[in-house]
Each structure stands twice: as structure tokens, then as C-alpha cells.
Write an enzyme that holds these catalytic residues in place. Structure first.
Site, PDB file in Angstrom:
ATOM      1  CB  VAL A 124      -0.986  -0.014   1.186  1.00  0.00           C
ATOM      2  CG1 VAL A 124      -1.662   1.339   1.366  1.00  0.00           C
ATOM      3  CG2 VAL A 124      -2.021  -1.111   0.997  1.00  0.00           C
TER       4      VAL A 124
ATOM      5  CG  PHE B 226       0.028   1.155  -5.438  1.00  0.00           C
ATOM      6  CD1 PHE B 226       0.028   1.416  -6.795  1.00  0.00           C
ATOM      7  CD2 PHE B 226       0.368  -0.114  -5.012  1.00  0.00           C
ATOM      8  CE1 PHE B 226       0.337   0.428  -7.718  1.00  0.00           C
ATOM      9  CE2 PHE B 226       0.677  -1.113  -5.919  1.00  0.00           C
ATOM     10  CZ  PHE B 226       0.658  -0.838  -7.282  1.00  0.00           C
ATOM     11  CD  GLU B 227      -3.022   5.364  -0.778  1.00  0.00           C
ATOM     12  OE1 GLU B 227      -3.031   6.610  -0.915  1.00  0.00           O
ATOM     13  OE2 GLU B 227      -3.994   4.652  -1.071  1.00  0.00           O
ATOM     14  N   GLY B 228       2.327   6.441  -1.409  1.00  0.00           N
ATOM     15  CA  GLY B 228       3.375   7.421  -1.181  1.00  0.00           C
ATOM     16  C   GLY B 228       3.118   8.143   0.133  1.00  0.00           C
TER      17      GLY B 228
ATOM     18  NE  ARG C 229      -4.202   0.727  -3.900  1.00  0.00           N
ATOM     19  CZ  ARG C 229      -4.069   1.502  -2.850  1.00  0.00           C
ATOM     20  NH1 ARG C 229      -3.901   2.806  -2.986  1.00  0.00           N
ATOM     21  NH2 ARG C 229      -4.112   0.993  -1.642  1.00  0.00           N
TER      22      ARG C 229
END
Length: 189
Positions: free
Chosen positions: A58, A61-63, A176
Site C-alpha cells: 500500500v 501506491f499511496e506514497g 494499482r
């Protein structure tokens, strides 16, 4: 948050036993550039390399963003967690704590469906659905599973439909969903 696919899009999953098209050959020309990816969502590159756990997956993808930013329906902060009212910044340590807490909440929903529908999902399938639920919300998990009427291949294929925000296909959501589908079907590689 990714929006719910239309009835027509969802119905395509069942035609010919799966979603039409070759998803490994994604054409970025088909994705909208506007609206842009959430502004600032990857302001500070994450040092973590995705590993064999959902948290790293996660985070990739979120950074990490120490500042609050508008994220298609909510103000987000840190690793895509919902910002508290008036909150404008967050430390990396607090962002990681909140990410862990929200991932645990998402996993509870996934585990509940795993048990109630006698799915017997593998750890990587639970991780993929935890990431999906964290990103789209528990209501979309329920819709994705269609009350237990979809088999695992149909669930994996239907994940790919959740690639829009405000009606626009976003490259980040396409990537994603492809990664979540791959994790669901093949595990960590």
C-alpha cells in the site's frame, strides 16, 4: 476513492467468463490525465520497497505526504489516510501508525467476508483485498464480491473495473488495480 463501476462495466465481467481485453498490455493513452493524480500524494518518495506484506504494498501506491491534500472526496494525509478536521501536517511515524490502524480495519472487513462466505482465501488474496478495501472502502468490497456470487477469477477481474475517480480513468488506479489483481492471483513476486 475509486468509483463503483457502472452496471454495463460490471456485466462485462461475466461475458465469456471474464473481463474482456488484455490487461498486461495497458495503453496509457486510454487513461485520462485530468483530473490529475491527487496533488502531492507522492510529494516525498517512499524509501520502502514493497515487500511481502500489505503495508509495503500500500505504501508503494499511496506514497507519503506530510501535508494534507484533496483526494477525490476526502482530505487525505500521510499514506492516504483521512485527515482529521483542521489537520494540515503529519509526521512519518504518526502516518505509519494511522496507516497500520486503517489497514487493520480494512482487513477486518476482508476477514469477515472470508469467514461468512467460506472463501478460504490465501494470505496474498487477503492482502490484495485489504489494499482494495483500504483504497475504495468496505462498501466497494461488498459490491466487488456480489454477495459471494463471484468466484476468485471473477473477483480478480472485477477489481480492474475500479479505476476511476469522478468518472475519469486514472493511470494510478489502473496500475494499482492491476497489481492487486496480480497479487490476488499470483501472490508476491
Amino acid at each position: 476513492f475509486a468509483s463503483i463501476p457502472s452496471y454495463a462495466e460490471s456485466a462485462q465481467v461475466f461475458q465469456n467468463g471474464g473481463y474482456p481485453g488484455n490487461f498486461s498490455a495497458y495503453d496509457p493513452q486510454g487513461a485520462e490525465d485530468t483530473p490529475p493524480e491527487p496533488q502531492g500524494a507522492r510529494l516525498v518518495p517512499d524509501e520502502d520497497v514493497p515487500g511481502s506484506d500489505v503495508t509495503g504494498f500500500v505504501k508503494e501506491f499511496e506514497g507519503y505526504n506530510p501535508n494534507s491534500y484533496w483526494d477525490y472526496g476526502q482530505t487525505s494525509i500521510g499514506y492516504g489516510t483521512k485527515a482529521r478536521p483542521g489537520e494540515t501536517s503529519i509526521s512519518r511515524q504518526e502516518a505509519e501508525r494511522r496507516l497500520g490502524s486503517e489497514l487493520n480495519q480494512a482487513r477486518v472487513y476482508v476477514e469477515r467476508y472470508n469467514t461468512s462466505q467460506n472463501r478460504n482465501w490465501s494470505p496474498n488474496q487477503i492482502d490484495a483485498l485489504t489494499s482494495f478495501t483500504y483504497n475504495t472502502g468496505p462498501g466497494n468490497l461488498k459490491t466487488l464480491l456480489q454477495g459471494g456470487n463471484r468466484n476468485n477469477t471473477q473477483v480478480a477481474d472485477a477489481m480492474l473495473l475500479y479505476n476511476k475517480a469522478k468518472g475519469k480513468t486514472l493511470r494510478g488506479l489502473v496500475r494499482r488495480r492491476q497489481a492487486e489483481r496480480r497479487l490476488f492471483l499470483e501472490g508476491y513476486s
